[in-house]
Design a protein around this motif. Structure first.
Motif, short mmCIF file in Angstrom:
data_model
loop_
_atom_site.label_atom_id
_atom_site.label_comp_id
_atom_site.label_asym_id
_atom_site.label_seq_id
_atom_site.Cartn_x
_atom_site.Cartn_y
_atom_site.Cartn_z
N ALA A 119 0.78 -1.39 -0.02
CA ALA A 119 0.06 0.08 -0.06
C ALA A 119 0.96 1.54 -0.01
O ALA A 119 0.63 2.26 -0.65
N TYR A 120 1.79 1.31 0.74
CA TYR A 120 2.67 2.23 0.69
C TYR A 120 3.63 2.74 -0.45
O TYR A 120 3.50 4.00 -0.91
N LEU A 121 3.77 1.49 -1.20
CA LEU A 121 4.63 1.68 -2.57
C LEU A 121 3.61 2.27 -3.49
O LEU A 121 3.85 3.34 -4.29
N ALA A 122 2.43 1.69 -3.62
CA ALA A 122 1.38 2.04 -4.40
C ALA A 122 1.10 3.65 -4.39
O ALA A 122 0.72 4.40 -5.29
N ASN A 123 0.61 3.77 -2.95
CA ASN A 123 -0.08 5.34 -2.63
C ASN A 123 1.14 6.48 -2.31
O ASN A 123 0.59 7.51 -2.76
#
Length: 368
Positions: A28-32
């Protein structure tokens, strides 16, 4: 101008807390956060803006997508998890201006800077590290000899224009594969002005004296002169092969492309309009037999040596200043991204509060 679309990638490692949902939180951190900030950072790199003076062509990073590869890396902190991550980039660039090797160099340099300095607002990420190829730094101390300039020193706007033109000239040449050697390209970070010295030759002085005797001239600026322009050129490259003497590389570039450089320098202002020739030398070599005498019959070597001594002192100061300026630019970019993210979160929070208030009002109305 044709545009080439290609994909490049960078590798990194992320260390997280050992929680049951660590993988999901990292994804989630990588994508957002990580990927959108990565793309914006790369597109704002100075090396991607106005790189080519010939046709204005540039590059654009169209997307960044990062994904977890495996957990084979070793965490720095015991009991933490460690993930290997691969980030894929989509890039559009002018194929006439840039080689794929040059684009790879720019992406490697930008990736190293972003991953080392990016703002980390995710509580689960304990550390992140770039694991790809890291470009090596280059520096050259070069003195240009500009023949046919006015007999006066450059103003700030003029020596700045000369430095910018040198940077554009070298970037364009070094961004093409094979310009130096097969598969080797160089990224020019910046060109910093160090010192200047104007010398009026014997021929020009005799012409000026004749004019004065004939009452045809009253200003010393009526005669052309030669100007020595000392600078520091900084860049990066990805070996192999090795570059052992960057000064020689730069000098050879000016020797082989003198006419081209003169053509792009002359339109930069009235000061450069009358330039007839340009030569380049390592600044240290300028101490040897300048062969020019000043009006008192003394060698100009003393003044040139003064330039060299100044370069030795100033090169350290400029290097530290450039490093601090680059770090400040990165810090500013990260702070802007952090502020934008916090504002977005605040707006989402306000939106949620308003929704709850509206729901409460609706329920109160139903009770009546």
């Amino acid at each position: 101008m044709s545009t080439t679309t290609n994909e490049f990638y960078a590798t990194s490692s992320f260390e997280t807390q050992a929680t049951f949902d660590a993988t999901q939180q990292l994804e989630a951190y990588l994508a957002n956060e990580f990927d959108p900030g990565f793309r914006n950072f790369l597109n704002d790199l100075p090396e991607l803006n106005g790189v080519s003076y010939t046709d204005g062509g540039g590059m654009e990073v169209t997307f960044v997508t990062s994904s977890i590869v495996d957990m084979s890396c070793t965490p720095q902190t015991a009991n933490n998890y460690c993930y290997n991550v691969r980030s894929n980039f989509g890039i559009n660039y002018a194929s006439e201006s840039f080689s794929s090797e040059y684009v790879s160099l720019i992406m490697a340099s930008g990736s190293n800077e972003y991953i080392a300095n990016s703002f980390n607002s995710s509580s689960i990420v304990a550390a992140q590290q770039y694991t790809g190829a890291i470009p090596r730094s280059l520096s050259a101390n070069i003195t240009l000899t500009l023949v046919g300039v006015p007999n006066q020193p450059m103003k700030e706007s003029e020596w700045s224009a000369c430095a910018n033109t040198m940077g554009q000239f070298l970037r364009t040449d070094y961004s093409r594969a094979g310009a130096i050697s097969d598969q080797l390209v160089i990224s020019i970070r910046d060109v910093a002005f160090v010192a200047q010295m104007t010398v009026q030759g014997e021929k020009e002085r005799r012409m000026l004296q004749l004019r004065r005797r004939n009452l045809e001239a009253t200003s010393v600026n009526d005669a052309d002169a030669t100007l020595y322009y000392s600078s520091i050129i900084r860049g990066e490259y990805l070996p192999p092969p090795e570059i052992n003497d960057f000064d020689d590389v730069v000098v050879e570039t000016f020797v082989e492309n003198e006419n081209e450089f003169v053509e792009i320098l002359q339109p930069q202002g009235d000061f450069f309009a009358g330039i007839s020739s340009v030569s380049a030398n390592e600044t240290s070599a300028m101490m040897v037999d300048s062969g020019e005498k000043n009006e008192d019959g003394d060698d100009n070597n003393g003044v040139l040596i003064g330039i060299i001594v100044g370069v030795v002192v100033i090169v350290i100061m400029i290097g530290l200043f450039a490093y601090a300026k680059r770090k400040l630019w990165i810090k500013k970019k990260m702070k802007q991204q952090s502020s934008a993210k916090q504002q977005e979160s605040h707006l989402e929070s306000l939106k949620g509060t308003r929704t709850m208030q509206a729901s409460k009002t609706s329920n109160n109305g139903a009770n009546f």
